[in-house]
Motif scaffolding. Structure first.
Motif, PDB file in Angstrom:
ATOM      1  N   ARG A  22       0.829  -1.202   0.000  1.00  0.00           N
ATOM      2  CA  ARG A  22       0.000   0.000   0.000  1.00  0.00           C
ATOM      3  C   ARG A  22       0.868   1.258   0.000  1.00  0.00           C
ATOM      4  O   ARG A  22       0.608   2.214  -0.743  1.00  0.00           O
ATOM      5  N   VAL A  23       1.927   1.283   0.814  1.00  0.00           N
ATOM      6  CA  VAL A  23       2.822   2.443   0.854  1.00  0.00           C
ATOM      7  C   VAL A  23       3.527   2.628  -0.487  1.00  0.00           C
ATOM      8  O   VAL A  23       3.703   3.759  -0.972  1.00  0.00           O
ATOM      9  N   GLU A  31       1.160   4.280  -3.056  1.00  0.00           N
ATOM     10  CA  GLU A  31       1.022   5.720  -2.857  1.00  0.00           C
ATOM     11  C   GLU A  31       2.265   6.462  -3.344  1.00  0.00           C
ATOM     12  O   GLU A  31       2.150   7.561  -3.913  1.00  0.00           O
ATOM     13  N   ARG A  32       3.442   5.857  -3.167  1.00  0.00           N
ATOM     14  CA  ARG A  32       4.667   6.474  -3.681  1.00  0.00           C
ATOM     15  C   ARG A  32       4.669   6.489  -5.208  1.00  0.00           C
ATOM     16  O   ARG A  32       5.128   7.448  -5.823  1.00  0.00           O
ATOM     17  N   THR A  50       2.154   9.358  -6.299  1.00  0.00           N
ATOM     18  CA  THR A  50       2.555  10.736  -5.963  1.00  0.00           C
ATOM     19  C   THR A  50       3.889  11.128  -6.589  1.00  0.00           C
ATOM     20  O   THR A  50       4.057  12.251  -7.074  1.00  0.00           O
ATOM     21  N   LYS A 108      -8.300  11.041  -8.169  1.00  0.00           N
ATOM     22  CA  LYS A 108      -8.019  11.774  -6.943  1.00  0.00           C
ATOM     23  C   LYS A 108      -9.315  12.161  -6.263  1.00  0.00           C
ATOM     24  O   LYS A 108     -10.315  12.443  -6.921  1.00  0.00           O
ATOM     25  N   LEU A 138      -6.937   4.558  -1.368  1.00  0.00           N
ATOM     26  CA  LEU A 138      -5.699   5.004  -0.736  1.00  0.00           C
ATOM     27  C   LEU A 138      -5.936   6.337  -0.050  1.00  0.00           C
ATOM     28  O   LEU A 138      -7.034   6.914  -0.146  1.00  0.00           O
ATOM     29  N   SER A 139      -4.948   6.830   0.628  1.00  0.00           N
ATOM     30  CA  SER A 139      -5.108   8.091   1.356  1.00  0.00           C
ATOM     31  C   SER A 139      -5.163   9.290   0.415  1.00  0.00           C
ATOM     32  O   SER A 139      -5.697  10.342   0.775  1.00  0.00           O
ATOM     33  N   VAL A 140      -4.632   9.143  -0.794  1.00  0.00           N
ATOM     34  CA  VAL A 140      -4.592  10.273  -1.723  1.00  0.00           C
ATOM     35  C   VAL A 140      -5.638  10.148  -2.826  1.00  0.00           C
ATOM     36  O   VAL A 140      -5.894  11.113  -3.548  1.00  0.00           O
ATOM     37  N   ARG A 169      -8.191   7.032  -5.279  1.00  0.00           N
ATOM     38  CA  ARG A 169      -8.755   5.701  -5.472  1.00  0.00           C
ATOM     39  C   ARG A 169      -8.290   5.121  -6.802  1.00  0.00           C
ATOM     40  O   ARG A 169      -8.274   5.826  -7.831  1.00  0.00           O
TER      41      ARG A 169
END
Length: 459
Positions: A32-33, A36-37, A40, A73, A224-226, A228
Protein backbone atom coordinates in the motif's frame (compact mmCIF):
# COMPACT_ATOMS: atom_id res chain seq x y z
CA UNK A 1 -10.72 -0.25 4.12
CA UNK A 2 -8.83 -3.55 4.17
CA UNK A 3 -9.76 -6.28 6.62
CA UNK A 4 -6.36 -6.13 8.27
CA UNK A 5 -6.84 -2.41 8.93
CA UNK A 6 -10.21 -3.08 10.54
CA UNK A 7 -8.64 -5.70 12.78
CA UNK A 8 -6.04 -3.19 13.93
CA UNK A 9 -8.81 -0.83 15.09
CA UNK A 10 -10.48 -3.45 17.30
CA UNK A 11 -9.22 -3.38 20.91
CA UNK A 12 -5.68 -2.50 19.84
CA UNK A 13 -4.97 -5.99 18.56
CA UNK A 14 -2.34 -6.44 15.88
CA UNK A 15 -2.94 -9.53 13.75
CA UNK A 16 0.10 -11.66 13.04
CA UNK A 17 1.81 -10.98 9.73
CA UNK A 18 1.13 -13.62 7.08
CA UNK A 19 4.22 -14.51 5.02
CA UNK A 20 4.02 -14.44 1.25
CA UNK A 21 4.69 -18.17 1.05
CA UNK A 22 1.32 -19.03 2.61
CA UNK A 23 -1.88 -19.15 0.50
CA UNK A 24 -3.67 -16.89 3.01
CA UNK A 25 -1.39 -13.97 2.09
CA UNK A 26 -3.49 -11.20 0.50
CA UNK A 27 -2.84 -7.73 1.91
CA UNK A 28 0.50 -6.10 2.63
CA UNK A 29 1.04 -2.72 4.20
CA UNK A 30 4.32 -2.39 2.31
CA UNK A 31 2.45 -2.73 -0.98
CA UNK A 32 0.00 0.00 0.00
CA UNK A 33 2.82 2.44 0.85
CA UNK A 34 4.59 1.60 -2.40
CA UNK A 35 1.44 2.28 -4.43
CA UNK A 36 1.02 5.72 -2.86
CA UNK A 37 4.67 6.47 -3.68
CA UNK A 38 4.05 5.37 -7.28
CA UNK A 39 1.07 7.70 -7.67
CA UNK A 40 2.56 10.74 -5.96
CA UNK A 41 6.25 10.58 -7.03
CA UNK A 42 6.34 8.31 -10.07
CA UNK A 43 7.84 5.01 -11.13
CA UNK A 44 11.43 5.84 -10.05
CA UNK A 45 10.46 6.59 -6.45
CA UNK A 46 8.33 3.44 -6.40
CA UNK A 47 11.26 1.18 -7.36
CA UNK A 48 13.71 2.88 -5.04
CA UNK A 49 11.35 2.36 -2.08
CA UNK A 50 11.09 -1.34 -2.88
CA UNK A 51 14.88 -1.58 -3.11
CA UNK A 52 15.38 0.15 0.26
CA UNK A 53 12.94 -2.25 1.98
CA UNK A 54 14.39 -5.34 0.25
CA UNK A 55 10.99 -6.07 -1.34
CA UNK A 56 10.34 -7.49 -4.78
CA UNK A 57 8.65 -5.54 -7.54
CA UNK A 58 5.07 -6.86 -7.56
CA UNK A 59 3.72 -4.85 -10.53
CA UNK A 60 4.27 -5.44 -14.22
CA UNK A 61 4.89 -2.60 -16.67
CA UNK A 62 1.33 -2.90 -18.01
CA UNK A 63 -0.17 -2.73 -14.52
CA UNK A 64 1.91 0.34 -13.66
CA UNK A 65 0.67 2.08 -16.80
CA UNK A 66 -2.95 1.15 -16.07
CA UNK A 67 -2.82 2.30 -12.43
CA UNK A 68 -1.20 5.64 -13.16
CA UNK A 69 -3.62 6.38 -16.01
CA UNK A 70 -6.84 5.34 -14.18
CA UNK A 71 -6.07 6.79 -10.74
CA UNK A 72 -8.84 9.10 -9.48
CA UNK A 73 -8.02 11.77 -6.94
CA UNK A 74 -10.49 12.56 -4.19
CA UNK A 75 -12.54 15.70 -4.80
CA UNK A 76 -12.37 18.49 -2.28
CA UNK A 77 -14.48 21.59 -1.75
CA UNK A 78 -11.79 23.77 -3.32
CA UNK A 79 -11.80 21.67 -6.48
CA UNK A 80 -15.59 22.00 -6.70
CA UNK A 81 -15.39 25.81 -6.63
CA UNK A 82 -16.89 26.16 -3.21
CA UNK A 83 -19.77 24.43 -1.50
CA UNK A 84 -23.41 25.42 -1.57
CA UNK A 85 -25.13 27.25 1.23
CA UNK A 86 -26.68 24.06 2.55
CA UNK A 87 -23.32 22.34 2.58
CA UNK A 88 -21.77 25.30 4.38
CA UNK A 89 -24.33 25.00 7.14
CA UNK A 90 -23.64 21.32 7.47
CA UNK A 91 -19.91 22.03 7.61
CA UNK A 92 -20.44 24.53 10.38
CA UNK A 93 -22.31 21.93 12.39
CA UNK A 94 -19.45 19.51 12.00
CA UNK A 95 -18.53 16.82 9.53
CA UNK A 96 -20.61 13.68 9.44
CA UNK A 97 -17.82 11.52 8.10
CA UNK A 98 -16.56 10.53 11.51
CA UNK A 99 -19.98 9.70 12.93
CA UNK A 100 -21.97 8.19 10.07
CA UNK A 101 -20.97 4.54 9.57
CA UNK A 102 -23.98 2.61 8.25
CA UNK A 103 -23.84 -1.15 8.39
CA UNK A 104 -25.96 -1.42 5.25
CA UNK A 105 -26.71 0.86 2.33
CA UNK A 106 -29.34 3.51 3.03
CA UNK A 107 -30.14 3.97 -0.67
CA UNK A 108 -33.11 2.34 -2.34
CA UNK A 109 -32.43 -1.03 -3.93
CA UNK A 110 -33.39 -0.97 -7.64
CA UNK A 111 -36.26 -3.38 -8.28
CA UNK A 112 -36.47 -5.92 -11.07
CA UNK A 113 -39.61 -4.13 -12.16
CA UNK A 114 -40.31 -5.86 -15.49
CA UNK A 115 -40.35 -9.39 -14.11
CA UNK A 116 -38.08 -12.07 -12.69
CA UNK A 117 -38.71 -15.82 -12.49
CA UNK A 118 -39.14 -17.32 -9.03
CA UNK A 119 -35.99 -18.83 -7.53
CA UNK A 120 -35.35 -21.23 -4.69
CA UNK A 121 -37.07 -24.20 -6.34
CA UNK A 122 -35.21 -27.38 -7.15
CA UNK A 123 -34.00 -27.17 -10.75
CA UNK A 124 -32.79 -30.74 -11.15
CA UNK A 125 -29.39 -32.29 -11.73
CA UNK A 126 -26.63 -30.03 -13.02
CA UNK A 127 -25.85 -30.57 -16.71
CA UNK A 128 -22.77 -29.08 -18.40
CA UNK A 129 -21.82 -28.42 -22.04
CA UNK A 130 -18.47 -26.81 -23.02
CA UNK A 131 -17.83 -24.89 -26.26
CA UNK A 132 -14.60 -23.32 -27.50
CA UNK A 133 -13.38 -20.93 -30.18
CA UNK A 134 -12.12 -22.14 -32.54
CA UNK A 135 -14.83 -24.81 -32.26
CA UNK A 136 -14.07 -28.49 -31.83
CA UNK A 137 -15.28 -31.14 -34.26
CA UNK A 138 -19.04 -31.16 -34.91
CA UNK A 139 -19.71 -28.33 -32.44
CA UNK A 140 -21.06 -24.82 -33.14
CA UNK A 141 -19.05 -21.68 -32.57
CA UNK A 142 -19.61 -19.77 -29.36
CA UNK A 143 -21.48 -16.86 -30.96
CA UNK A 144 -24.04 -19.25 -32.42
CA UNK A 145 -24.59 -20.80 -28.98
CA UNK A 146 -25.12 -17.38 -27.37
CA UNK A 147 -27.55 -16.16 -30.06
CA UNK A 148 -29.56 -19.37 -29.95
CA UNK A 149 -29.98 -19.08 -26.18
CA UNK A 150 -31.19 -15.48 -26.52
CA UNK A 151 -33.63 -16.21 -29.34
CA UNK A 152 -35.17 -19.20 -27.52
CA UNK A 153 -35.70 -17.31 -24.24
CA UNK A 154 -39.27 -16.83 -23.01
CA UNK A 155 -39.05 -15.60 -19.37
CA UNK A 156 -35.99 -13.40 -18.83
CA UNK A 157 -32.50 -12.59 -20.15
CA UNK A 158 -29.94 -11.25 -17.66
CA UNK A 159 -26.42 -10.34 -18.78
CA UNK A 160 -23.29 -9.33 -16.86
CA UNK A 161 -20.61 -8.28 -19.34
CA UNK A 162 -17.51 -6.14 -19.55
CA UNK A 163 -18.07 -5.24 -23.21
CA UNK A 164 -21.31 -5.57 -25.19
CA UNK A 165 -20.80 -4.24 -28.72
CA UNK A 166 -21.76 -7.10 -31.07
CA UNK A 167 -24.47 -5.78 -33.42
CA UNK A 168 -26.08 -9.18 -34.07
CA UNK A 169 -26.36 -9.99 -30.36
CA UNK A 170 -27.72 -6.52 -29.61
CA UNK A 171 -30.33 -6.90 -32.34
CA UNK A 172 -31.35 -10.29 -30.90
CA UNK A 173 -31.75 -8.75 -27.44
CA UNK A 174 -33.99 -5.95 -28.73
CA UNK A 175 -36.08 -8.39 -30.79
CA UNK A 176 -36.61 -10.53 -27.69
CA UNK A 177 -37.65 -7.46 -25.70
CA UNK A 178 -40.28 -6.68 -28.35
CA UNK A 179 -41.86 -10.08 -27.60
CA UNK A 180 -42.29 -9.00 -23.98
CA UNK A 181 -39.29 -10.86 -22.51
CA UNK A 182 -37.54 -8.77 -19.79
CA UNK A 183 -33.90 -7.99 -20.61
CA UNK A 184 -31.54 -6.88 -17.82
CA UNK A 185 -27.98 -5.76 -18.68
CA UNK A 186 -25.26 -4.98 -16.14
CA UNK A 187 -22.16 -3.52 -17.80
CA UNK A 188 -18.73 -2.49 -16.63
CA UNK A 189 -18.65 1.26 -16.18
CA UNK A 190 -15.78 1.66 -18.63
CA UNK A 191 -17.60 -0.41 -21.29
CA UNK A 192 -20.86 1.56 -21.11
CA UNK A 193 -19.86 4.30 -23.64
CA UNK A 194 -19.06 1.67 -26.27
CA UNK A 195 -22.44 0.00 -25.65
CA UNK A 196 -24.26 3.31 -26.14
CA UNK A 197 -22.35 3.92 -29.37
CA UNK A 198 -23.46 0.61 -30.89
CA UNK A 199 -27.07 1.15 -29.78
CA UNK A 200 -27.12 4.50 -31.55
CA UNK A 201 -25.98 2.78 -34.75
CA UNK A 202 -28.97 0.45 -34.51
CA UNK A 203 -31.27 3.49 -34.10
CA UNK A 204 -33.18 2.01 -31.19
CA UNK A 205 -36.53 3.49 -30.30
CA UNK A 206 -39.23 3.36 -27.66
CA UNK A 207 -40.44 -0.09 -28.70
CA UNK A 208 -36.97 -1.66 -28.36
CA UNK A 209 -36.19 -0.07 -24.99
CA UNK A 210 -39.54 -0.68 -23.30
CA UNK A 211 -38.54 -4.02 -21.75
CA UNK A 212 -34.80 -3.33 -21.38
CA UNK A 213 -33.10 -2.23 -18.16
CA UNK A 214 -29.41 -1.25 -18.29
CA UNK A 215 -27.14 -0.47 -15.36
CA UNK A 216 -23.41 -0.06 -14.77
CA UNK A 217 -21.23 -1.43 -12.00
CA UNK A 218 -17.67 -0.75 -10.86
CA UNK A 219 -14.90 -3.06 -9.77
CA UNK A 220 -13.82 -3.36 -6.16
CA UNK A 221 -10.90 -0.96 -6.61
CA UNK A 222 -8.45 0.13 -3.96
CA UNK A 223 -8.87 3.17 -1.72
CA UNK A 224 -5.70 5.00 -0.74
CA UNK A 225 -5.11 8.09 1.36
CA UNK A 226 -4.59 10.27 -1.72
CA UNK A 227 -7.21 8.82 -4.04
CA UNK A 228 -8.75 5.70 -5.47
CA UNK A 229 -7.58 3.11 -7.99
CA UNK A 230 -10.69 1.84 -9.79
CA UNK A 231 -11.21 -1.76 -10.77
CA UNK A 232 -12.95 -3.51 -13.63
CA UNK A 233 -15.72 -6.09 -13.96
CA UNK A 234 -14.47 -9.26 -15.62
CA UNK A 235 -17.54 -11.37 -14.85
CA UNK A 236 -19.03 -12.59 -18.11
CA UNK A 237 -22.20 -14.63 -17.89
CA UNK A 238 -25.78 -14.70 -19.16
CA UNK A 239 -28.86 -16.09 -17.38
CA UNK A 240 -31.66 -17.49 -19.53
CA UNK A 241 -35.17 -18.00 -18.08
CA UNK A 242 -33.74 -18.62 -14.61
CA UNK A 243 -32.76 -22.22 -15.43
CA UNK A 244 -29.74 -21.89 -17.77
CA UNK A 245 -26.48 -19.98 -17.51
CA UNK A 246 -23.67 -19.36 -19.98
CA UNK A 247 -20.33 -18.15 -18.62
CA UNK A 248 -16.70 -18.08 -19.69
CA UNK A 249 -14.08 -15.82 -21.23
CA UNK A 250 -16.20 -14.75 -24.22
CA UNK A 251 -17.13 -11.05 -24.39
CA UNK A 252 -20.06 -10.03 -26.58
CA UNK A 253 -17.93 -8.25 -29.19
CA UNK A 254 -17.02 -8.94 -32.80
CA UNK A 255 -13.27 -9.29 -32.18
CA UNK A 256 -13.80 -11.66 -29.27
CA UNK A 257 -15.87 -14.05 -31.38
CA UNK A 258 -13.54 -13.86 -34.40
CA UNK A 259 -9.95 -13.33 -33.34
CA UNK A 260 -9.62 -14.38 -29.69
CA UNK A 261 -9.41 -17.84 -28.18
CA UNK A 262 -12.34 -18.32 -25.80
CA UNK A 263 -14.18 -20.99 -23.88
CA UNK A 264 -17.75 -20.94 -22.59
CA UNK A 265 -19.72 -23.35 -20.43
CA UNK A 266 -23.50 -23.76 -20.58
CA UNK A 267 -25.00 -25.22 -17.40
CA UNK A 268 -28.49 -26.03 -16.20
CA UNK A 269 -29.73 -27.34 -12.88
CA UNK A 270 -29.37 -26.35 -9.26
CA UNK A 271 -26.07 -24.52 -9.79
CA UNK A 272 -27.97 -21.74 -11.60
CA UNK A 273 -29.20 -20.43 -8.22
CA UNK A 274 -25.66 -19.18 -7.49
CA UNK A 275 -25.63 -17.01 -10.61
CA UNK A 276 -29.20 -15.90 -9.89
CA UNK A 277 -28.17 -14.55 -6.47
CA UNK A 278 -24.94 -13.03 -7.82
CA UNK A 279 -26.78 -11.13 -10.55
CA UNK A 280 -29.29 -9.67 -8.10
CA UNK A 281 -26.44 -8.55 -5.83
CA UNK A 282 -24.65 -6.82 -8.71
CA UNK A 283 -27.93 -5.26 -9.85
CA UNK A 284 -28.54 -3.90 -6.34
CA UNK A 285 -25.15 -2.12 -6.11
CA UNK A 286 -25.14 -0.88 -9.72
CA UNK A 287 -25.83 2.59 -11.07
CA UNK A 288 -28.70 3.41 -13.39
CA UNK A 289 -28.03 3.94 -17.11
CA UNK A 290 -31.20 5.50 -18.52
CA UNK A 291 -31.31 4.67 -22.22
CA UNK A 292 -34.37 6.87 -22.80
CA UNK A 293 -32.43 9.85 -21.48
CA UNK A 294 -29.26 8.97 -23.39
CA UNK A 295 -31.08 8.80 -26.75
CA UNK A 296 -33.62 11.60 -26.02
CA UNK A 297 -36.62 9.28 -26.28
CA UNK A 298 -39.85 9.98 -24.47
CA UNK A 299 -40.42 7.35 -21.84
CA UNK A 300 -43.73 5.52 -22.31
CA UNK A 301 -46.41 6.09 -19.72
CA UNK A 302 -46.86 2.97 -17.64
CA UNK A 303 -50.45 3.10 -16.45
CA UNK A 304 -51.12 1.78 -13.00
CA UNK A 305 -53.87 -0.74 -12.51
CA UNK A 306 -56.76 0.97 -10.71
CA UNK A 307 -58.47 -1.11 -8.08
CA UNK A 308 -62.23 -1.20 -7.90
CA UNK A 309 -63.80 0.71 -5.06
CA UNK A 310 -64.66 -1.74 -2.32
CA UNK A 311 -67.92 -0.90 -0.56
CA UNK A 312 -67.92 -0.42 3.15
CA UNK A 313 -68.88 -3.29 5.36
CA UNK A 314 -72.12 -3.11 7.25
CA UNK A 315 -71.84 -1.80 10.75
CA UNK A 316 -71.83 -4.66 13.18
CA UNK A 317 -70.99 -5.45 16.76
CA UNK A 318 -67.54 -6.98 16.54
CA UNK A 319 -65.61 -8.99 19.08
CA UNK A 320 -62.28 -10.73 19.03
CA UNK A 321 -63.48 -13.95 17.42
CA UNK A 322 -67.00 -13.22 16.12
CA UNK A 323 -68.98 -10.57 14.24
CA UNK A 324 -72.76 -10.23 14.65
CA UNK A 325 -74.63 -9.19 11.50
CA UNK A 326 -78.16 -9.11 12.83
CA UNK A 327 -79.29 -12.73 12.95
CA UNK A 328 -76.12 -13.96 11.26
CA UNK A 329 -72.94 -14.60 13.23
CA UNK A 330 -69.73 -14.60 11.22
CA UNK A 331 -66.20 -15.58 12.33
CA UNK A 332 -63.98 -12.53 12.58
CA UNK A 333 -61.24 -13.88 10.27
CA UNK A 334 -63.82 -14.33 7.49
CA UNK A 335 -65.47 -10.96 8.04
CA UNK A 336 -62.17 -9.06 7.71
CA UNK A 337 -61.22 -11.01 4.59
CA UNK A 338 -62.07 -9.03 1.39
CA UNK A 339 -63.44 -12.20 -0.20
CA UNK A 340 -66.30 -12.18 2.33
CA UNK A 341 -67.82 -9.24 0.46
CA UNK A 342 -68.89 -11.68 -2.20
CA UNK A 343 -70.80 -13.68 0.37
CA UNK A 344 -72.56 -10.51 1.52
CA UNK A 345 -73.57 -9.69 -2.05
CA UNK A 346 -71.30 -6.64 -2.19
CA UNK A 347 -69.26 -7.34 -5.29
CA UNK A 348 -66.55 -4.71 -6.01
CA UNK A 349 -66.89 -2.87 -9.29
CA UNK A 350 -69.77 -1.52 -11.35
CA UNK A 351 -72.15 -4.34 -10.49
CA UNK A 352 -74.92 -3.63 -8.04
CA UNK A 353 -75.38 -5.48 -4.74
CA UNK A 354 -76.72 -8.99 -5.02
CA UNK A 355 -79.74 -8.28 -2.83
CA UNK A 356 -80.91 -5.44 -5.09
CA UNK A 357 -80.52 -7.69 -8.09
CA UNK A 358 -82.61 -10.40 -6.46
CA UNK A 359 -85.33 -7.89 -5.52
CA UNK A 360 -85.65 -6.84 -9.15
CA UNK A 361 -86.17 -10.39 -10.29
CA UNK A 362 -89.91 -11.20 -10.53
CA UNK A 363 -91.43 -14.64 -11.08
CA UNK A 364 -92.98 -15.15 -14.54
CA UNK A 365 -96.74 -14.49 -14.77
CA UNK A 366 -98.59 -17.67 -15.78
CA UNK A 367 -101.32 -15.60 -17.44
CA UNK A 368 -98.81 -14.13 -19.92
CA UNK A 369 -97.58 -17.49 -21.18
CA UNK A 370 -98.21 -17.91 -24.89
CA UNK A 371 -100.00 -21.21 -24.88
CA UNK A 372 -102.79 -21.92 -27.37
CA UNK A 373 -104.64 -24.69 -25.51
CA UNK A 374 -102.99 -25.34 -22.16
CA UNK A 375 -105.83 -27.63 -21.04
CA UNK A 376 -105.47 -29.87 -24.09
CA UNK A 377 -101.74 -30.16 -23.49
CA UNK A 378 -102.35 -31.19 -19.92
CA UNK A 379 -104.89 -33.81 -21.03
CA UNK A 380 -102.56 -35.25 -23.66
CA UNK A 381 -99.81 -35.74 -21.14
CA UNK A 382 -99.49 -39.46 -20.40
CA UNK A 383 -98.70 -40.28 -16.80
CA UNK A 384 -95.30 -41.76 -16.16
CA UNK A 385 -94.87 -45.27 -14.85
CA UNK A 386 -95.44 -45.31 -11.15
CA UNK A 387 -92.45 -46.28 -9.02
CA UNK A 388 -94.43 -48.72 -6.82
CA UNK A 389 -94.60 -51.20 -9.73
CA UNK A 390 -90.83 -51.41 -9.64
CA UNK A 391 -91.02 -52.24 -5.97
CA UNK A 392 -93.46 -55.07 -6.76
CA UNK A 393 -91.15 -56.57 -9.35
CA UNK A 394 -88.35 -56.54 -6.80
CA UNK A 395 -90.55 -58.31 -4.28
CA UNK A 396 -91.51 -60.94 -6.87
CA UNK A 397 -87.84 -61.61 -7.44
CA UNK A 398 -87.48 -62.11 -3.73
CA UNK A 399 -90.27 -64.68 -3.88
CA UNK A 400 -88.66 -66.66 -6.70
CA UNK A 401 -85.28 -66.68 -5.00
CA UNK A 402 -86.79 -67.83 -1.73
CA UNK A 403 -88.65 -70.74 -3.37
CA UNK A 404 -85.46 -72.18 -4.84
CA UNK A 405 -83.94 -72.73 -1.44
CA UNK A 406 -85.19 -75.16 1.16
CA UNK A 407 -88.04 -77.64 1.00
CA UNK A 408 -91.55 -77.22 -0.37
CA UNK A 409 -93.08 -76.61 3.04
CA UNK A 410 -90.66 -73.79 3.67
CA UNK A 411 -91.42 -72.24 0.28
CA UNK A 412 -95.04 -71.58 1.17
CA UNK A 413 -94.11 -70.10 4.53
CA UNK A 414 -91.65 -67.64 2.95
CA UNK A 415 -94.07 -66.63 0.25
CA UNK A 416 -96.81 -66.04 2.84
CA UNK A 417 -94.47 -63.82 4.83
CA UNK A 418 -93.54 -61.72 1.84
CA UNK A 419 -97.14 -61.29 0.79
CA UNK A 420 -98.09 -60.23 4.28
CA UNK A 421 -95.36 -57.58 4.19
CA UNK A 422 -96.79 -56.28 0.94
CA UNK A 423 -100.27 -55.92 2.35
CA UNK A 424 -99.16 -54.60 5.72
CA UNK A 425 -99.12 -50.94 4.63
CA UNK A 426 -102.64 -49.98 3.52
CA UNK A 427 -101.77 -46.27 3.52
CA UNK A 428 -99.16 -46.69 0.79
CA UNK A 429 -100.20 -45.85 -2.75
CA UNK A 430 -98.52 -49.01 -3.99
CA UNK A 431 -101.14 -51.14 -2.12
CA UNK A 432 -103.58 -50.55 -5.02
CA UNK A 433 -101.36 -52.53 -7.38
CA UNK A 434 -100.29 -55.34 -5.07
CA UNK A 435 -101.03 -58.88 -6.15
CA UNK A 436 -103.31 -61.22 -4.26
CA UNK A 437 -102.16 -64.51 -2.81
CA UNK A 438 -103.80 -66.68 -5.48
CA UNK A 439 -102.37 -64.59 -8.32
CA UNK A 440 -98.85 -64.87 -6.93
CA UNK A 441 -99.15 -68.64 -6.53
CA UNK A 442 -100.40 -69.01 -10.14
CA UNK A 443 -97.55 -66.92 -11.44
CA UNK A 444 -95.06 -69.04 -9.49
CA UNK A 445 -96.45 -72.27 -10.89
CA UNK A 446 -96.30 -70.94 -14.46
CA UNK A 447 -92.69 -69.92 -14.00
CA UNK A 448 -91.76 -73.34 -12.62
CA UNK A 449 -93.37 -75.09 -15.61
CA UNK A 450 -91.58 -72.85 -18.08
CA UNK A 451 -88.24 -73.54 -16.40
CA UNK A 452 -88.80 -77.32 -16.45
CA UNK A 453 -89.74 -77.22 -20.16
CA UNK A 454 -86.67 -75.21 -21.03
CA UNK A 455 -84.49 -77.63 -19.01
CA UNK A 456 -85.85 -80.71 -20.91
CA UNK A 457 -85.41 -79.03 -24.27
CA UNK A 458 -81.77 -78.27 -23.51
CA UNK A 459 -81.15 -81.84 -22.39
Amino acid sequence: MAESQLLCMEDGLMPPAVPESRPQFYYSEQHRVALERLITDGDGAFKSLLKDENSQDFLSAREIKTITSSFVKYKSEEDNGGASAGQDKRGDAGSLRSTYWPQMSDTEVPPLDIGWPSSGLFKGVTRVAVHTHPPKENSPHIKEVARKLIQESCKVVAIVMDLLTDLQILRDLFEVSKRGVPVYIVLDEQGAPHFLDMCSRLKVGERELKNVRTRTVKGIGLNLSVGRIPGNVHSKYMLIDGDKVMFGTYSFSWSSSRMDRNMITVMSGQVVDFYDNDFRELYAISDKLDLFKEFNITKPQTGTVSRAAVPKRPEAATSRFQVNLGDVKVPAHKYHNPKYLLALGQIPGRTEPLQDFLNKMEPPDPGQQDLENPTEELENITPAASPPEKKESKKLKILTLSTKKGKKGKKDEKSDEVIEENTANPSDEASKHTLTRDETQDSLKKKKKSRFMSFFRRS
